[in-house]
Design a protein around this motif. Structure first.
Motif, PDB file in Angstrom:
ATOM      1  N   SER A  43       0.822  -1.210   0.000  1.00  0.00           N
ATOM      2  CA  SER A  43       0.000   0.000   0.000  1.00  0.00           C
ATOM      3  C   SER A  43       0.856   1.260   0.000  1.00  0.00           C
ATOM      4  O   SER A  43       1.899   1.306   0.647  1.00  0.00           O
ATOM      5  N   GLU A  44       0.378   2.270  -0.705  1.00  0.00           N
ATOM      6  CA  GLU A  44       1.065   3.567  -0.689  1.00  0.00           C
ATOM      7  C   GLU A  44       1.049   4.149   0.722  1.00  0.00           C
ATOM      8  O   GLU A  44       2.058   4.639   1.216  1.00  0.00           O
ATOM      9  N   ASP A  45      -0.103   4.072   1.370  1.00  0.00           N
ATOM     10  CA  ASP A  45      -0.260   4.545   2.748  1.00  0.00           C
ATOM     11  C   ASP A  45      -1.137   3.521   3.469  1.00  0.00           C
ATOM     12  O   ASP A  45      -2.337   3.433   3.211  1.00  0.00           O
ATOM     13  N   GLU A  67       7.325   6.280  -2.475  1.00  0.00           N
ATOM     14  CA  GLU A  67       8.518   6.852  -3.113  1.00  0.00           C
ATOM     15  C   GLU A  67       9.728   6.924  -2.191  1.00  0.00           C
ATOM     16  O   GLU A  67      10.867   7.026  -2.659  1.00  0.00           O
ATOM     17  N   HIS A  68       9.518   6.846  -0.874  1.00  0.00           N
ATOM     18  CA  HIS A  68      10.630   6.977   0.060  1.00  0.00           C
ATOM     19  C   HIS A  68      11.231   5.637   0.478  1.00  0.00           C
ATOM     20  O   HIS A  68      12.322   5.619   1.060  1.00  0.00           O
ATOM     21  N   ASN A  69      10.531   4.524   0.211  1.00  0.00           N
ATOM     22  CA  ASN A  69      11.060   3.236   0.689  1.00  0.00           C
ATOM     23  C   ASN A  69      11.092   2.137  -0.370  1.00  0.00           C
ATOM     24  O   ASN A  69      11.383   0.982  -0.067  1.00  0.00           O
ATOM     25  N   TYR A  70      10.787   2.482  -1.647  1.00  0.00           N
ATOM     26  CA  TYR A  70      10.653   1.420  -2.655  1.00  0.00           C
ATOM     27  C   TYR A  70      11.970   0.676  -2.907  1.00  0.00           C
ATOM     28  O   TYR A  70      11.966  -0.517  -3.225  1.00  0.00           O
ATOM     29  N   LYS A  71      13.107   1.352  -2.754  1.00  0.00           N
ATOM     30  CA  LYS A  71      14.390   0.675  -2.987  1.00  0.00           C
ATOM     31  C   LYS A  71      14.630  -0.431  -1.958  1.00  0.00           C
ATOM     32  O   LYS A  71      15.240  -1.451  -2.263  1.00  0.00           O
ATOM     33  N   GLN A  72      14.137  -0.214  -0.740  1.00  0.00           N
ATOM     34  CA  GLN A  72      14.266  -1.226   0.302  1.00  0.00           C
ATOM     35  C   GLN A  72      13.195  -2.301   0.161  1.00  0.00           C
ATOM     36  O   GLN A  72      13.468  -3.497   0.311  1.00  0.00           O
ATOM     37  N   ARG A  73      11.962  -1.874  -0.146  1.00  0.00           N
ATOM     38  CA  ARG A  73      10.833  -2.794  -0.158  1.00  0.00           C
ATOM     39  C   ARG A  73      10.842  -3.758  -1.343  1.00  0.00           C
ATOM     40  O   ARG A  73      10.496  -4.939  -1.205  1.00  0.00           O
TER      41      ARG A  73
END
Length: 290
Positions: A43-45, A67-73
């Motif tokens: 989910s986005e939020d 947009e702030h955590n997609y590289k980790q997720r």
């Protein structure tokens, strides 16, 4: 070239699930079913999506993807998919990846050979377009313009010669400034429609020229989510563009709107009252003296 079926039996699957842009009754039966049977919802939020899940009595666990955590997720989610789990991705409203997170996740799944299945459903841009009264085809979806005036005007300059109907998303607090910039770069006579609070109880369409909408916004404050639908380049704007740009540039600008080179050459010749061969030679850098 990669060829991939969406419904492979091995490995897990990523489902892209549209969510209502306002009215919860717009959630599809299939969308609810996918969310209920998924192993995880991206989910986005998570707080916002939880309201939707509560409404439809869905108890599946969530993890955020924005947009702030997609590289980790994304690596975490890819590992789950490879283990055979199903993930349903949602944004706060409408289609994932349309001015919302999702594109990077989809690209990563495709790279790994994981099935990506997109469900049809709500999207604000097309919902606004078909009720705007402006030409629905062709259309050009842009989404959110840059916020800074200089950057926004530079972007609008690039869009100025597109003849397709333009679709923008905009904050109600920036609409007046954005419309003013459009008047400066485009023309105050272009028709436009502000589509506000789509599918909600206060849904509203404000139709007029850019000048008329600007005058309205000077005296009225809008609230809620807004789409701005703007007519493509109109005839009154073409002389200014023709006088400023070389023939080759004019052709390239029309090609950028989706026209094929020969059609663009023919249109530029017509706009400049020239023979098609002259424009053809100029575009292809042919020596006309030979």
């Amino acid at each position: 070239m990669k060829k991939q079926k969406s419904y492979k039996d091995e490995a897990g699957k990523l489902y892209l699930v549209p969510t209502p842009i306002g009215n919860l009754e717009d959630m599809s039966v299939r969308g609810v079913k996918v969310l209920k049977t998924a192993d995880l919802i991206a989910s986005e939020d998570t707080r916002n999506t939880q309201k939707l899940l509560n409404h439809f009595d869905i108890a599946v666990a969530q993890k955020s993807l924005h947009e702030h955590n997609y590289k980790q997720r994304i690596p975490e989610f890819l590992e789950l998919l490879k283990q055979g789990q199903t993930i349903a991705q949602v944004s706060d409203a409408g289609m994932p990846s349309i001015s919302d997170p999702g594109q990077e996740f989809v690209a990563s799944c495709i790279e790994e050979g994981i099935s990506v299945i997109s469900l049809p459903g709500p999207t604000a841009g097309l919902t606004a377009l078909i009720a705007s009264g402006l030409a629905a085809q062709p259309n050009y979806f842009y989404g959110f313009l840059p916020r800074k005036r200089k950057d926004q005007q530079a972007t609008l300059e690039k869009l100025a010669t597109i003849k397709a109907t333009l679709i923008f998303y905009e904050s109600p607090y920036r609409l007046k400034t954005t419309v003013a910039n459009m008047i400066e770069v485009f023309s105050e006579q272009r028709r436009a429609v502000i589509c506000r609070e789509l599918t909600k109880i206060h849904e509203e369409y404000l139709r007029g020229t850019l000048a008329e909408l600007h005058d309205y916004l000077a005296d009225n404050t809008l609230k809620g989510e807004c789409c701005l639908i703007v007519e493509g380049q109109i005839a009154q704007e073409i002389p200014d563009q023709v006088s400023k740009e070389p023939l080759k540039v004019q052709v390239e600008q029309l090609i950028a709107t989706g026209l094929k080179p020969n059609s663009a050459i023919k249109e530029v010749a017509k706009q400049n009252d020239l023979k098609k061969q002259i424009v053809y030679n100029d575009y292809h850098d042919l020596n006309q003296s030979e």
